[in-house]
Write an enzyme that holds these catalytic residues in place. Structure first.
Site, mmCIF file in Angstrom:
data_model
loop_
_atom_site.group_PDB
_atom_site.id
_atom_site.type_symbol
_atom_site.label_atom_id
_atom_site.label_comp_id
_atom_site.label_asym_id
_atom_site.label_seq_id
_atom_site.Cartn_x
_atom_site.Cartn_y
_atom_site.Cartn_z
ATOM 1 N N ARG A 28 0.760 -1.169 0.134
ATOM 2 C CA ARG A 28 -0.041 -0.087 -0.100
ATOM 3 C C ARG A 28 0.870 1.177 -0.009
ATOM 4 N NH1 ARG A 28 -5.046 -1.905 3.901
ATOM 5 N NH2 ARG A 28 -5.985 -2.914 2.278
ATOM 6 N N GLU A 40 -2.454 -8.369 -5.755
ATOM 7 C CA GLU A 40 -3.561 -8.769 -6.070
ATOM 8 C C GLU A 40 -3.530 -10.295 -6.561
ATOM 9 O OE1 GLU A 40 -6.529 -7.703 -5.470
ATOM 10 O OE2 GLU A 40 -5.782 -5.867 -4.733
ATOM 11 N N THR A 46 -6.376 -16.304 -0.994
ATOM 12 C CA THR A 46 -5.442 -16.754 0.145
ATOM 13 C C THR A 46 -5.660 -15.280 1.001
ATOM 14 O OG1 THR A 46 -3.934 -17.459 -1.550
ATOM 15 C CG2 THR A 46 -3.071 -16.953 0.614
ATOM 16 N N GLY A 84 0.459 -22.283 -3.779
ATOM 17 C CA GLY A 84 -0.346 -23.008 -4.529
ATOM 18 C C GLY A 84 -0.746 -22.219 -5.934
ATOM 19 N N TYR A 85 -1.661 -22.973 -6.721
ATOM 20 C CA TYR A 85 -2.098 -22.254 -8.077
ATOM 21 C C TYR A 85 -0.617 -21.853 -8.774
ATOM 22 C CZ TYR A 85 -6.355 -22.513 -5.547
ATOM 23 O OH TYR A 85 -7.568 -22.669 -4.921
ATOM 24 N N TYR A 123 -11.355 -8.539 -12.370
ATOM 25 C CA TYR A 123 -11.184 -8.194 -11.094
ATOM 26 C C TYR A 123 -9.619 -7.648 -10.967
ATOM 27 C CZ TYR A 123 -9.580 -7.522 -6.583
ATOM 28 O OH TYR A 123 -8.939 -7.029 -5.447
ATOM 29 N N ASP A 141 -14.120 -8.005 -5.946
ATOM 30 C CA ASP A 141 -13.692 -9.360 -5.475
ATOM 31 C C ASP A 141 -14.618 -9.787 -4.476
ATOM 32 O OD1 ASP A 141 -13.188 -7.876 -3.194
ATOM 33 O OD2 ASP A 141 -11.107 -8.505 -2.898
ATOM 34 N N CYS A 201 -17.234 -6.591 7.788
ATOM 35 C CA CYS A 201 -18.056 -7.243 6.974
ATOM 36 C C CYS A 201 -17.688 -8.564 6.589
ATOM 37 C CB CYS A 201 -18.785 -6.605 5.739
ATOM 38 S SG CYS A 201 -20.221 -7.218 5.198
ATOM 39 N N CYS A 218 -27.124 0.056 5.737
ATOM 40 C CA CYS A 218 -27.077 -1.206 5.341
ATOM 41 C C CYS A 218 -28.439 -1.778 5.433
ATOM 42 C CB CYS A 218 -25.796 -1.927 6.228
ATOM 43 S SG CYS A 218 -25.746 -3.790 5.605
HETATM 44 S S1 SF4 Z 1 -23.642 -3.217 8.796
HETATM 45 FE FE1 SF4 Z 1 -23.741 -4.042 6.863
HETATM 46 S S2 SF4 Z 1 -22.030 -3.932 5.391
HETATM 47 FE FE2 SF4 Z 1 -21.476 -3.198 7.751
HETATM 48 S S3 SF4 Z 1 -20.872 -5.329 8.751
HETATM 49 FE FE3 SF4 Z 1 -22.896 -5.317 8.874
HETATM 50 S S4 SF4 Z 1 -23.799 -6.479 7.324
HETATM 51 FE FE4 SF4 Z 1 -21.599 -5.583 6.656
#
Ligand code: SF4
Length: 360
Positions: A28, A40, A46, A84-85, A123, A141, A201, A218
């Site tokens: 980064r 990437e 992985t 791998g791969y 991607y 992804d 998430c 969300c």
């Molecule tokens: S609020 Fe929605 S986007 Fe955020 S962690 Fe929970 S499910 Fe995922």
């Protein structure tokens, strides 16, 4: 009302969160497209933790496209060992050769040009264009699919290309409505979606919604659907392949062979192996057929190795043969030091580890 648009408010919230919370990773902020591309490719299927030391070692050994393009095959496979791969490593090199010869050693920014290169699909092209060059191109992804499916309560199967297209369109829509977004913002937003999927998430177990910057937006959180979204159809079951692995020792040497140059684990080195689970007397008979006299045989532990579509179910034996014994032409008797320096796929780890043959 169900939100059907990725708004700039949502995207800014995520980008701010990313800028404050991103992990410090070696690829980064280097400003080098080579780092983005390499990371990437390594990260496909992985986890970050698994590739961190390997990325650093790879990058140290092959610091740029020219070095990667010129790297001898065995050395490249050795650097890739454990990930791998292996076809990915070969494609990396093929790609590096083309970039050196056609693009003066710098990866092109245009995703259409990127997709013409080996091993670069939608991607990866999107990730290089958006993260390294700040171009308004979606990069979807598994992490992004999960976050977006939950955010917009998308219930369709995330294995289906149509679902990926839908997610891609939501991101493309944001870029169309806001053509003035800066390159650094696009780069951070793109990485923010991925980082949120990796840290908050999360895929297995409940997402950490109370720590999520997007909680208020969300749909899955609002509708208590996080346990059922994303929906992922079942993968076809893997084919189990029984085999017998022979760690053949000729004095202080190990007998190995090189795998064919096509197909699974192409060109890597392996212990001699036979189809099916064979009993000791069957192994001896099989080796006698190849004019090899067994001095001693003992069992080694069984092992399994799981590939994407198949599983090796391995029975193992240590076989002692006379060091003067002639061996088939495509076999090689190598020293422990030589074996440690050759690329042997992790599928054989159980047997490599019996003799401490992995370099620490
Ligand atoms: S609020 Fe929605 S986007 Fe955020 S962690 Fe929970 S499910 Fe995922």
């Amino acid at each position: 009302m169900t939100e059907t648009m990725l708004t700039i408010e949502m995207a800014n919230t995520l980008t701010d969160w990313y800028r404050k919370n991103k992990r410090d990773l070696p690829w980064r902020n280097t400003g080098n497209p080579y780092d983005v591309w390499l990371s990437e490719i390594m990260l496909q299927q992985t986890r970050v933790e698994a590739i961190l030391p390997r990325f650093i070692a790879f990058r140290r050994a092959l610091p740029d496209i020219a070095a990667l393009a010129a790297c001898p095959e065995d050395e490249l496979m050795k650097l890739w060992e454990g990930m791998g791969y292996y076809s990915r490593a070969r494609n990396l090199q093929k790609c590096a050769v083309l970039v050196r010869d056609r693009y003066q050693g710098t990866l092109p920014a245009d995703p259409l040009e990127l997709k013409k290169l080996p091993g670069i699909g939608d991607y990866t092209a999107g990730a290089v264009a958006a993260i390294a060059y700040g171009l308004p191109v979606p990069a979807v992804d598994g992490n992004v699919l999960r976050v977006m499916a939950r955010l917009f309560s998308i219930r369709e199967d995330i294995r289906q290309p149509e679902t990926r297209s839908r997610v891609s369109s939501l991101i493309a829509g944001l870029y169309e409505r806001h053509p003035d977004l800066s390159g650094s913002w696009i780069s951070d937003f793109t990485q923010g979606l991925m980082e949120l999927g990796a840290l908050v998430c999360i895929p297995n177990g409940a997402p950490l919604c109370t720590s999520c910057p997007l909680q208020l937006f969300c749909q899955a959180n609002k509708n208590h659907e996080t346990a059922v979204i994303p929906f992922r159809s079942k993968q076809k079951s893997r084919r189990v392949i029984p085999m017998t692995v022979l760690v053949i020792r000729a004095g202080d040497r190990f007998v190995i062979r090189r795998r064919p140059s096509d197909g699974l684990l192409a060109g890597l080195y392996e212990f001699i192996n036979l189809d099916g689970h064979l009993a000791p007397d069957e192994v001896i008979t099989e080796l006698e057929r190849q004019k090899i006299r067994v001095l001693h045989i003992r069992s080694l532990p069984s092992a399994k190795h799981i590939f994407t579509h198949r599983e090796w179910d391995m029975t193992g034996y240590e076989i002692m043969i006379d060091p003067e014994q002639t061996i088939p032409e495509n076999w090689q008797a190598v020293t422990e030091k030589e074996l440690k320096s050759l690329p042997v796929p992790s599928a054989f780890d159980a047997y490599m580890n019996c003799y401490d043959l992995r370099e620490s």
